[in-house]
Design a protein around this motif. Structure first.
Motif, PDB file in Angstrom:
ATOM      1  N   ALA A 171      -0.197   4.481   4.695  1.00  0.00           N
ATOM      2  CA  ALA A 171      -0.011   3.636   6.012  1.00  0.00           C
ATOM      3  C   ALA A 171       0.364   4.732   7.018  1.00  0.00           C
ATOM      4  CB  ALA A 171       1.150   2.647   5.647  1.00  0.00           C
ATOM      5  N   PHE A 187      -1.267  -1.826   9.573  1.00  0.00           N
ATOM      6  CA  PHE A 187      -0.668  -0.698  10.077  1.00  0.00           C
ATOM      7  C   PHE A 187      -1.383   0.016  11.242  1.00  0.00           C
ATOM      8  CE2 PHE A 187       1.841  -1.127   6.263  1.00  0.00           C
ATOM      9  CZ  PHE A 187       3.260  -1.236   6.657  1.00  0.00           C
ATOM     10  N   GLU A 208      -5.446   3.855  -5.789  1.00  0.00           N
ATOM     11  CA  GLU A 208      -4.901   4.848  -4.721  1.00  0.00           C
ATOM     12  C   GLU A 208      -5.008   6.005  -5.218  1.00  0.00           C
ATOM     13  OE1 GLU A 208      -3.381   3.576  -2.150  1.00  0.00           O
ATOM     14  OE2 GLU A 208      -2.627   1.679  -2.636  1.00  0.00           O
ATOM     15  N   ASN A 218       3.094  -7.576   4.307  1.00  0.00           N
ATOM     16  CA  ASN A 218       3.696  -7.861   3.032  1.00  0.00           C
ATOM     17  C   ASN A 218       5.010  -7.233   2.559  1.00  0.00           C
ATOM     18  OD1 ASN A 218       1.479  -9.661   1.766  1.00  0.00           O
ATOM     19  ND2 ASN A 218       0.347  -7.736   1.860  1.00  0.00           N
ATOM     20  N   MET A 237       4.961   4.748  -7.605  1.00  0.00           N
ATOM     21  CA  MET A 237       4.630   5.286  -6.158  1.00  0.00           C
ATOM     22  C   MET A 237       5.275   4.676  -5.193  1.00  0.00           C
ATOM     23  SD  MET A 237       0.732   3.975  -6.240  1.00  0.00           S
ATOM     24  CE  MET A 237       0.350   2.511  -6.919  1.00  0.00           C
ATOM     25  N   ARG A 238       5.269   5.369  -4.079  1.00  0.00           N
ATOM     26  CA  ARG A 238       6.105   4.618  -2.842  1.00  0.00           C
ATOM     27  C   ARG A 238       5.240   3.987  -2.094  1.00  0.00           C
ATOM     28  NH1 ARG A 238       9.499   9.110  -0.410  1.00  0.00           N
ATOM     29  NH2 ARG A 238       8.037  10.308  -0.282  1.00  0.00           N
ATOM     30  N   THR A 239       5.309   2.810  -2.053  1.00  0.00           N
ATOM     31  CA  THR A 239       4.540   1.891  -1.237  1.00  0.00           C
ATOM     32  C   THR A 239       5.155   1.122  -0.119  1.00  0.00           C
ATOM     33  OG1 THR A 239       4.835  -0.331  -2.288  1.00  0.00           O
ATOM     34  CG2 THR A 239       3.490   1.163  -3.378  1.00  0.00           C
ATOM     35  N   THR A 240       4.638   0.717   0.853  1.00  0.00           N
ATOM     36  CA  THR A 240       5.242  -0.248   1.963  1.00  0.00           C
ATOM     37  C   THR A 240       5.896  -1.521   1.695  1.00  0.00           C
ATOM     38  OG1 THR A 240       3.216  -1.353   2.213  1.00  0.00           O
ATOM     39  CG2 THR A 240       3.385   0.607   3.629  1.00  0.00           C
ATOM     40  N   GLU A 241       5.710  -1.762   0.481  1.00  0.00           N
ATOM     41  CA  GLU A 241       6.350  -2.899  -0.008  1.00  0.00           C
ATOM     42  C   GLU A 241       7.503  -2.514  -1.303  1.00  0.00           C
ATOM     43  OE1 GLU A 241       3.907  -6.190  -1.412  1.00  0.00           O
ATOM     44  OE2 GLU A 241       2.295  -4.935  -0.533  1.00  0.00           O
ATOM     45  N   MET A 277       0.862  -1.315   0.007  1.00  0.00           N
ATOM     46  CA  MET A 277       0.046   0.006  -0.049  1.00  0.00           C
ATOM     47  C   MET A 277       0.717   1.341  -0.036  1.00  0.00           C
ATOM     48  SD  MET A 277      -1.648   0.289   3.906  1.00  0.00           S
ATOM     49  CE  MET A 277      -2.877   0.945   3.355  1.00  0.00           C
ATOM     50  N   LEU A 278       0.133   2.365  -0.298  1.00  0.00           N
ATOM     51  CA  LEU A 278       0.828   3.388  -0.381  1.00  0.00           C
ATOM     52  C   LEU A 278       1.600   3.880   0.965  1.00  0.00           C
ATOM     53  CD1 LEU A 278       0.931   5.313  -2.872  1.00  0.00           C
ATOM     54  CD2 LEU A 278      -0.740   6.523  -2.001  1.00  0.00           C
ATOM     55  N   ASP A 328      -3.022  -4.580   4.855  1.00  0.00           N
ATOM     56  CA  ASP A 328      -1.798  -4.096   5.235  1.00  0.00           C
ATOM     57  C   ASP A 328      -2.480  -2.852   5.883  1.00  0.00           C
ATOM     58  OD1 ASP A 328      -0.088  -5.863   5.007  1.00  0.00           O
ATOM     59  OD2 ASP A 328       1.049  -5.094   3.284  1.00  0.00           O
ATOM     60  N   ASP A 334       4.104  11.330  -3.209  1.00  0.00           N
ATOM     61  CA  ASP A 334       3.769   9.746  -3.264  1.00  0.00           C
ATOM     62  C   ASP A 334       4.586   9.082  -4.636  1.00  0.00           C
ATOM     63  OD1 ASP A 334       2.390   9.607  -0.854  1.00  0.00           O
ATOM     64  OD2 ASP A 334       0.655   9.843  -1.951  1.00  0.00           O
TER      65      ASP A 334
END
Lengths: 326, 478
Positions: free
Chosen positions: A6, A161, B249, A256, B265-269, A1-2, A157, B255
Motif C-alpha cells: 500500500a 491507496f 503476496e 477495509n 504479516m503487516r497489512t493495512t487491516e 493488503m500488505l 484496496d 513485512d
C-alpha cells in the motif's frame, strides 16, 4: 493488503501527481516570462516557483544566479533536487518496481516505458526551446497513467491507496500553487483588469486546466475572488481543493478494516470546511491564512494515513496529537 | 533465406538440430522448412522486437557488483530448443527420480542417518557448512525438503545426458521458461501450428497447489506468501512474476514478524497469519536470531516458529547440504539405496581435490578439466581448462593448492549445440537445460525447461551472469 505494498502504491501515485503539478507550475511560469512586464525582474518571476517546491534555499546554495535556465534545470532535470520532475518520476518508477505485482501489467508497462522514454529525452533541446513540449509530455504521461490505472486496476484496496496518494498530493500542490501565486499577484489586485494582470490570472487558471472551465462557469471577467472560488470551493472543478476532499473522504470510507477512524475524522473535518465555506468569508479572514491552515491539515492527514495504514505498527502507537486552527 | 545447414561451420559437438552425415534431424525438420521461408533480416527484426518487449515488461535481472539497481536483459534467442517426446520422458523421469532420492536423503540425514550407517555417505558430511544442525530431528510436512528443484542437465550425444548439478536451495529461472514461451507465441504464432508443443503455462498453479498442500497440520485454508530479499535481488523479476501468477503476496522480511509462536504479516487491516512461505532467500539471511545476525532481510524468530511446526518453509532449511558438489557424487548411490532403482541420468565423473590421488591427477591435467568451487554457483570461481590461458591456469593452480578441499574437477564435456541467431546468421551455440521438479504429494515436472545458451562462439559457460542467453524449450507431445 500488505502495508508495504500500500505504501509503495500510495507514493507511486503521489510522485506521479507531483511530477505533473511541477510541470504545470513550470509551464505557467515559463508562459508568464514571455509576457513582457517591466516591473518584474527575472528573479522575481522564478523565485515563487522555487518557493512552491520548498527548495529556494537549496537552489541558492547550488547555483550562482536565478536565471530561467538554472531554474528550469533545477525543477525539471536536477538529480540532486528531490522534488525535480526527474526525481519524482524516478521515485514513482522505483515504487512501482517494488510492487509491480500489485498493479495490472499494463500499469507497470506504462510507468516503466515512461521512465525509459524520459531517459531518452534530448535534455539540451529541452532547456533551450523544448520546455512546453516537455511539460506537455509529463502531463500527458501522467494522464495516461491515471487512465490506465482507472481502466485496468482491480477495485481493491490497492486501487484505493493509489487514488489516495493522487488526491493527497494534488490537494497539497494546488494549495501551494494558489498560495504562492496570490502572494505574487494580489499586491497589484487593485488594478484588476490591466492586461498583464489578466494574463497572469489566466495563466494560473491554465496551469490548473481551469481556464475554459472558468469561462464556462462565470462567463465574466477574470477576478481573483472567482479564481480562488473555482480552485478552492467548486466541487465540479476536478483539481479544486473541494474536489480532492470529496475523493479523499469517499476513498477512506471504502477502505477495509477498522483502524481508520482518525483518518476519516480528519478528512471529514477538512471536507466540511470546503463544503460549507464561502469565499467572501475566507477572503475576509485572509486566503493566505486559510491555505496555510489547509496545508497543515492536509499534511497531518497524510501523516495519519502513513501511521495507520502504511507503516502498520505491530503495537498500537498513540495517534499524533496535533491540532491547527483554521 | 535463413537456414540451419550451418554452411562452412564446423560442428565441435553433438548438435540438437543437425547431423553432418544425416542432415537436419527429424524434430527440427518442420522448423528448418519454416526457416527456409524466412530471411535473415526478418528474423533479426523479430529478435529486436523481443528485446523491446522484454525491456518494456521489465524482464531484467540485476548483476552483482554493478551499480545498485542496474538492470540488464538476459539475451533471448528466437530459435527454440526442441525435444522429442521420448527424449523428454527419459529426462523428466531421470530428474524426478533424482529429486525423490534427494528428498529421502535429506529426511534421512536430518533423522536416523541410515545412509551414513550403511557407509554410503561419509560421516564427514555432518561437518559440511551447509548441514544445519538446527534441523536435526525436525519433522517437516510430508517429509519434503526440496519442494522446488532445478536439475541442470547437459547432452553430449544422441542418447547421453549428464546431470551437472542439482539446485535444491532457491533455484531460479522458471520465469524465463514461462515468459520465453509467451514471447515465442507472440512472435511466431504460425510455428505453433506446425508443432504439437506441450504447454507449460500451468506451472504457477501447480506450484501453488504444492505449496498449499505442505501447510502446517490443521490449517485448511493456508495463507501462502512468496518471500523475496527485495527489489535489488538479481531474481526479483521472477519473484514478482511468480507471486503475481499465483495471486499471493510478495513479502520482504520487514513485512513479517513473529508473535506468540506464529508468523504474521503487516497489512493495512492489521496483522495477518502466514502459514506457508515460499522463500527465495538463502538460509543464512532468513532469521538473524538463527543464522547471520546482521541480516536485515530476515524475520527474527522465524526459524524457531518453523522448528515448532507453526509455519512451513519451501524449500526447507538445510537443503544446501544435498546440492553441494561434494554430495553430488553420492547421488547415484542414493537412488539405489532409497529407491532400489538404477539411476536414469548419469553423473559427470568427478574428482575431489581434497583426496590425494584425485588431486595429483587433476593438477597434472588442469588444461583439460573444468574445476569448480564446491559451493560456487553462477559460473563464478571456476576454471574451464581448455579455454583458459596458461597464466589463468597457473593462477588457479595456486588457488587450488591454498584450499584443495574447496574444489572438485570434472572432464570438459562437449555440451551439445543448438541453432542460435547470432550476428552472422544462424549458428551452433552450446546449451544446457534446467527442468523444474515440484515435490508435494507427488513428484512432477512440467514439460518444459529453462534452456541456457552460451552466446559466444565455442564458449561452454551458459550462466546469465557470464553473458549467457536463454531459449524457449519445446517438448513435443508425440
Amino acid at each position: 493488503m500488505l502495508s508495504r505494498t500500500a505504501d509503495h502504491l500510495y507514493w507511486m501515485a503521489r510522485y506521479i501527481e507531483r511530477a505533473e503539478n511541477m510541470a504545470r507550475m513550470l509551464e505557467v511560469t515559463y508562459r508568464m516570462s514571455m509576457v513582457h512586464n517591466a516591473a518584474q525582474s527575472e528573479a522575481g518571476l522564478w523565485v515563487p516557483l522555487l518557493r512552491i517546491a520548498d527548495n529556494y534555499d537549496e537552489f541558492i546554495a547550488a547555483y550562482d544566479e536565478i536565471s530561467a535556465r538554472n531554474v528550469l534545470y533545477h525543477i525539471a532535470l536536477d538529480e540532486k533536487n528531490p522534488s525535480s520532475i526527474y526525481s519524482c518520476l524516478r521515485a514513482a518508477r522505483d515504487n512501482a518496481h517494488a510492487v509491480r505485482v500489485a498493479m495490472s501489467s499494463e500499469m507497470w508497462e506504462n510507468i516503466n516505458s515512461l521512465w525509459l522514454e524520459f531517459q531518452q529525452l534530448d535534455k539540451r533541446h529541452l532547456l533551450e526551446s523544448g520546455l512546453s513540449e516537455f511539460c506537455d509530455w509529463v502531463k500527458s504521461r501522467s494522464h495516461l497513467f491515471r487512465g490506465v490505472t482507472y481502466g485496468t486496476m482491480l477495485r481493491d484496496d490497492g486501487f484505493r491507496f493509489t487514488r489516495l496518494g493522487s488526491f493527497i498530493e494534488r490537494a497539497d500542490d494546488m494549495a501551494r500553487l494558489l498560495d504562492v501565486k496570490y502572494h505574487l499577484l494580489l499586491p497589484s489586485a487593485n488594478d484588476v483588469g490591466g492586461a498583464v494582470d489578466y494574463y497572469e490570472w489566466s495563466a494560473l487558471l491554465r496551469s490548473a486546466s481551469a481556464y475554459e472551465a472558468y469561462l464556462k462557469v462565470y462567463r465574466d471577467a477574470v477576478t481573483p475572488l472567482r479564481v480562488a472560488e473555482l480552485l478552492v470551493l467548486r466541487q465540479d472543478m476536478p483539481r479544486s481543493l473541494h474536489a480532492c476532499m470529496n475523493e479523499l473522504t469517499t476513498i477512506l470510507d471504502q477502505l477495509n478494516g477498522e483502524t481508520g477512524n482518525e483518518c476519516k475524522r480528519q478528512a471529514g473535518e477538512m471536507h466540511s470546511r470546503l463544503h460549507y465555506g464561502r469565499m467572501e468569508n475566507i477572503f475576509r479572514s485572509g486566503l493566505h491564512e486559510f491555505l496555510e491552515a489547509f496545508l497543515m491539515h492536509n499534511n497531518r492527514l497524510g501523516m495519519e494515513i502513513q501511521r495507520t495504514y502504511l507503516n502498520a505498527p505491530k503495537v498500537d502507537e498513540p495517534e499524533l496529537m496535533m491540532d491547527f486552527k483554521w | 533465406m535463413a537456414t540451419i545447414q550451418y554452411q562452412n561451420q564446423k560442428l565441435s559437438a553433438f548438435d540438437e538440430s543437425f547431423d553432418s552425415q544425416l542432415g537436419v534431424r527429424s524434430v527440427y525438420a518442420p522448423y528448418a522448412d519454416w526457416l527456409a521461408g524466412m530471411d535473415f533480416a526478418q528474423l533479426a527484426q523479430k529478435s529486436r522486437d523481443a528485446e523491446l518487449l522484454f525491456r518494456r515488461v521489465g524482464i531484467t535481472f540485476a548483476v552483482y557488483g554493478e551499480e545498485a539497481g542496474a538492470e540488464r536483459l538476459i539475451p533471448f534467442d528466437v530459435v527454440p530448443r526442441i525435444l522429442a517426446a521420448d527424449e523428454w520422458k527419459k529426462l523428466s523421469d531421470g530428474a524426478c527420480q533424482r529429486v525423490k532420492a534427494l528428498n529421502m536423503f535429506l529426511n534421512d540425514l536430518y533423522h536416523g542417518q541410515e545412509i551414513i550407517k550403511a557407509g554410503i555417505v561419509p560421516e564427514s558430511i555432518l561437518t559440511n557448512e551447509m548441514y544445519r544442525p538446527e534441523m536435526q530431528g525436525v519433522d517437516v510436512p510430508g517429509g519434503i525438503y526440496a519442494h522446488i528443484a532445478g536439475i541442470d542437465i547437459v547432452r553430449t550425444a544422441a542418447d547421453t545426458f549428464y546431470v551437472l548439478e542439482d539446485n535444491l536451495r532457491t533455484p531460479s529461472g522458471v520465469s524465463y521458461m514461462l515468459e520465453n514461451r509467451r514471447m515465442m507465441m507472440r512472435l511466431f504464432p504460425d510455428l505453433f501450428r506446425h508443432y504439437p508443443i506441450s504447454p507449460v503455462e500451468h506451472y504457477p498453479q501447480l506450484l501453488l497447489e504444492n505449496l498449499r498442500a505442505c501447510a502446517p497440520r490443521g490449517v485448511s485454508d493456508p495463507t501462502v506468501v512468496l518471500m523475496t530479499p527485495g527489489a535489488y535481488n538479481s531474481a526479483y523479476f521472477e519473484h514478482a512474476f511468480l507471486a503475481q501468477q499465483m495471486g499471493i503476496e510478495l513479502v520482504e522480511g520487514q513485512d513479517m514478524f513473529v508473535k506468540d509462536d506464529a508468523v504474521y504479516m503487516r497489512t493495512t487491516e492489521g496483522p495477518k497469519r502466514v502459514d506457508v512461505i515460499y522463500r527465495r532467500i538463502d538460509d543464512d539471511f532468513i532469521d538473524p536470531l538463527a543464522f547471520k545476525a546482521d541480516s536485515m532481510l530476515g524475520v527474527p524468530g522465524l526459524v524457531s516458529v518453523y522448528r515448532n511446526g507453526g509455519v512451513t518453509l519451501a524449500n526447507a532449511i538445510g537443503t544446501g547440504v544435498a546440492d553441494d558438489k561434494s554430495t553430488y557424487i553420492h547421488v547415484p548411490e542414493m537412488i539405489r539405496f532409497y529407491l532400489g532403482e538404477e539411476p536414469i541420468l548419469s553423473n559427470v565423473p568427478t574428482y575431489k581435490l581434497g583426496e590425494e590421488d584425485d588431486r595429483k591427477y587433476v593438477l597434472e591435467h588442469l588444461a583439460e578439466l573444468v574445476v569448480k568451487e564446491v559451493q560456487g554457483s553462477g559460473g563464478y570461481g571456476m576454471l574451464v581448462g581448455p579455454t583458459s590461458s596458461k597464466a589463468e591456469i597457473e593462477e588457479f593452480r595456486l588457488r587450488i593448492l591454498a584450499n584443495p578441499g574447496n574444489y572438485i574437477a570434472q572432464p570438459t564435456l562437449a555440451l551439445s549445440s543448438c541453432p542460435t541467431l547470432v550476428e552472422q546468421g544462424v549458428a551452433p551455440r552450446h546449451v544446457d537445460l534446467r527442468p523444474f521438479v515440484l515435490s508435494g504429494k507427488t513428484t512432477t515436472v512440467v514439460p518444459g525447461a529453462l534452456c541456457r545458451v552460451a552466446m559466444r562462439e565455442g564458449s561452454l559457460v551458459v550462466n546469465s551472469s557470464q553473458g549467457g542467453g536463454t531459449k524457449d524449450t519445446w517438448v513435443l507431445q508425440c
